[in-house]
Design a protein around this motif. Structure first.
Motif, mmCIF file in Angstrom:
data_model
loop_
_atom_site.group_PDB
_atom_site.id
_atom_site.type_symbol
_atom_site.label_atom_id
_atom_site.label_comp_id
_atom_site.label_asym_id
_atom_site.label_seq_id
_atom_site.Cartn_x
_atom_site.Cartn_y
_atom_site.Cartn_z
ATOM 1 N N UNK A 263 0.779 -1.120 0.098
ATOM 2 C CA UNK A 263 -0.005 0.111 0.335
ATOM 3 C C UNK A 263 1.225 1.031 0.035
ATOM 4 N N UNK A 264 0.092 1.901 -0.479
ATOM 5 C CA UNK A 264 -1.311 2.735 -1.014
ATOM 6 C C UNK A 264 -1.494 1.901 -2.149
ATOM 7 N N UNK A 265 -3.201 1.511 -2.102
ATOM 8 C CA UNK A 265 -3.582 1.302 -3.279
ATOM 9 C C UNK A 265 -4.282 2.802 -4.156
ATOM 10 N N UNK A 266 -4.465 2.681 -4.970
ATOM 11 C CA UNK A 266 -4.477 4.401 -5.866
ATOM 12 C C UNK A 266 -6.385 4.074 -5.858
ATOM 13 N N UNK A 267 -6.956 2.604 -5.453
ATOM 14 C CA UNK A 267 -8.300 2.595 -5.968
ATOM 15 C C UNK A 267 -8.633 2.486 -3.969
ATOM 16 N N UNK A 268 -7.682 3.192 -3.238
ATOM 17 C CA UNK A 268 -7.954 2.878 -1.514
ATOM 18 C C UNK A 268 -8.554 1.171 -1.139
ATOM 19 N N UNK A 269 -7.974 0.646 -1.746
ATOM 20 C CA UNK A 269 -8.737 -1.064 -1.056
ATOM 21 C C UNK A 269 -7.557 -0.980 0.007
ATOM 22 N N UNK A 270 -8.360 -1.855 1.287
ATOM 23 C CA UNK A 270 -7.170 -1.905 2.299
ATOM 24 C C UNK A 270 -6.824 -3.742 2.086
ATOM 25 N N UNK A 271 -5.877 -3.376 1.126
ATOM 26 C CA UNK A 271 -5.217 -5.315 0.803
ATOM 27 C C UNK A 271 -4.608 -5.916 1.773
ATOM 28 N N UNK A 272 -4.086 -5.266 2.824
ATOM 29 C CA UNK A 272 -3.281 -6.462 3.784
ATOM 30 C C UNK A 272 -4.664 -7.085 4.612
ATOM 31 N N UNK A 273 -6.101 -6.301 4.367
ATOM 32 C CA UNK A 273 -7.021 -6.646 4.847
ATOM 33 C C UNK A 273 -7.768 -7.418 4.199
ATOM 34 N N UNK A 274 -7.973 -7.121 2.680
ATOM 35 C CA UNK A 274 -8.676 -7.390 2.359
ATOM 36 C C UNK A 274 -7.975 -8.990 1.394
ATOM 37 N N UNK A 275 -6.779 -8.873 1.852
ATOM 38 C CA UNK A 275 -6.103 -9.954 0.829
ATOM 39 C C UNK A 275 -6.284 -11.345 1.515
ATOM 40 N N UNK A 276 -6.194 -11.176 2.540
ATOM 41 C CA UNK A 276 -6.468 -12.634 3.872
ATOM 42 C C UNK A 276 -7.583 -12.393 4.603
ATOM 43 N N UNK A 277 -8.420 -12.348 4.199
ATOM 44 C CA UNK A 277 -10.194 -12.257 4.735
ATOM 45 C C UNK A 277 -10.232 -13.010 4.962
#
Length: 345
Positions: A263-277
């Motif tokens: 991160x940061x993601x240009x689309x504001x995705x919270x990658x480090x949470x969403x990618x391991x949900x």
């Protein structure tokens, strides 16, 4: 009390130590109370960083006037001498101290060396001559950079991810540090929250007499688990081996560790949470991951443009857009009731 000597630093500390990243998420009174309870319980090593918002400040409030009783490691992510000096002076002020035991370069993309043109290692040497730092360390998530730092002979400590999910290359790095008399500080000893059995985690770490795990703690109930091990480390048993093997079967491989370097993601995705949900749904009480706020967070995955910036930054080489998609698909199935989850301790 189980103690280790941290390589050539000569620092002797209890093998249970405190990772102070999570206390930035606790209010000040709670954080100070937890830190003081940790000290009263026998923990004397505390690791923090300028990047951890007010973590240093909370340490300063907790341990003002007790400097000779604790060991402090902090970090700078500076890439210029000017920023280095500013970070160091800020850390000294917020920690309410005139010296730092171990000052670490925070996840640099290269191994800083004298004469490399950056002036960064020279800053460390200058700070050490001035007595503002006692020992020079480095932290990293990239195995090749970590290896280079160890081989350089310039660093007294290395901080690197290490847990019972480690592979042979990680274990080889630990052994290389032992052979070079470099202190090994283990970050992410609970794999970013995916390891939920503290006893198994501590028993695994206890097998390595040169490894100092820094347990990330933000709640008193979490602290209680590790205070149990300050005076008596858990030993490896057949039961614990079975727990570790089951977790390795489930978790080793392509999964997000939650480090956040994507991160940061240009689309504001919270990658480090969403990618391991998917893993978090099954390894932590799921209700908190299914509320409206979390649903809105996951829905943002739909805006992914697959630009690849996250994959390029990932220190583990993950195909992050594909991982986001898989996790989002699974999340929607759980949310609709098509797939159930079972919280596993």
């Amino acid at each position: 009390m189980a103690q280790i000597t941290l390589g050539s630093t000569g620092i002797v500390t209890n093998q249970m130590s405190f990772g102070a990243l999570p206390i930035q998420r606790a209010d000040t009174d709670t954080a100070v109370r937890i830190l003081r309870r940790a000290f009263d319980g026998g923990i004397n090593f505390y690791d923090t960083a300028r990047a951890y918002s007010d973590s240093e400040e909370k340490l300063g409030l907790a341990f003002g006037g007790m400097r000779d009783k604790i060991i402090i490691a902090t970090k700078t992510a500076a890439t210029t001498p000017e920023d280095f000096r500013r970070d160091l002076e800020t850390s000294l002020r917020t920690l309410k101290t005139d010296y730092i035991d171990i000052y670490q370069f925070h996840n640099p993309s290269r191994c800083f060396r004298p004469g490399d043109g950056t002036g960064m290692y020279e800053c460390m040497l200058e700070a050490k001559r001035e007595g503002k730092i006692l020992h020079i360390g480095v932290t990293n998530h990239l195995l090749n950079v970590a290896d280079e730092c160890v081989d350089s002979g310039l660093y007294e400590t290395l901080q690197f991810p290490f847990s019972y999910l480690a592979d042979e290359k990680d274990i080889a790095l630990v052994n290389k540090c032992r052979d070079a008399n470099i202190g090994f500080i283990a970050m992410k000893a609970l794999a970013g929250g995916l390891i939920t059995n503290a006893k198994a985690a501590a028993a695994y770490m206890a097998q390595y007499d040169n490894v100092l795990p820094i347990w990330g703690i933000q709640r008193e109930c979490e602290l209680d688990q590790f205070l149990e091990f300050v005076y008596e480390l858990p030993s490896m048993t057949d039961e614990i081996r079975q727990i570790i093997e089951a977790d390795r079967t489930e978790l080793v491989g392509e999964f997000c560790r939650g480090c956040g370097y994507c991160m940061p993601c240009p689309q504001n995705i919270v990658i480090n949470q969403c990618a391991r949900i998917s893993l978090m749904l099954r390894r932590a009480p799921s209700a908190g991951w299914l509320n409206e706020e979390s649903q809105a967070m996951m829905k943002q995955v739909e805006s992914c443009i697959e630009c690849g910036q996250c994959s390029q930054r990932c220190p583990y080489g993950l195909d992050t857009p594909a991982l986001l998609k898989r996790n989002y698909d699974d999340y929607k199935r759980v949310l609709s009731g098509e797939r159930s989850v079972e919280y596993r301790m």
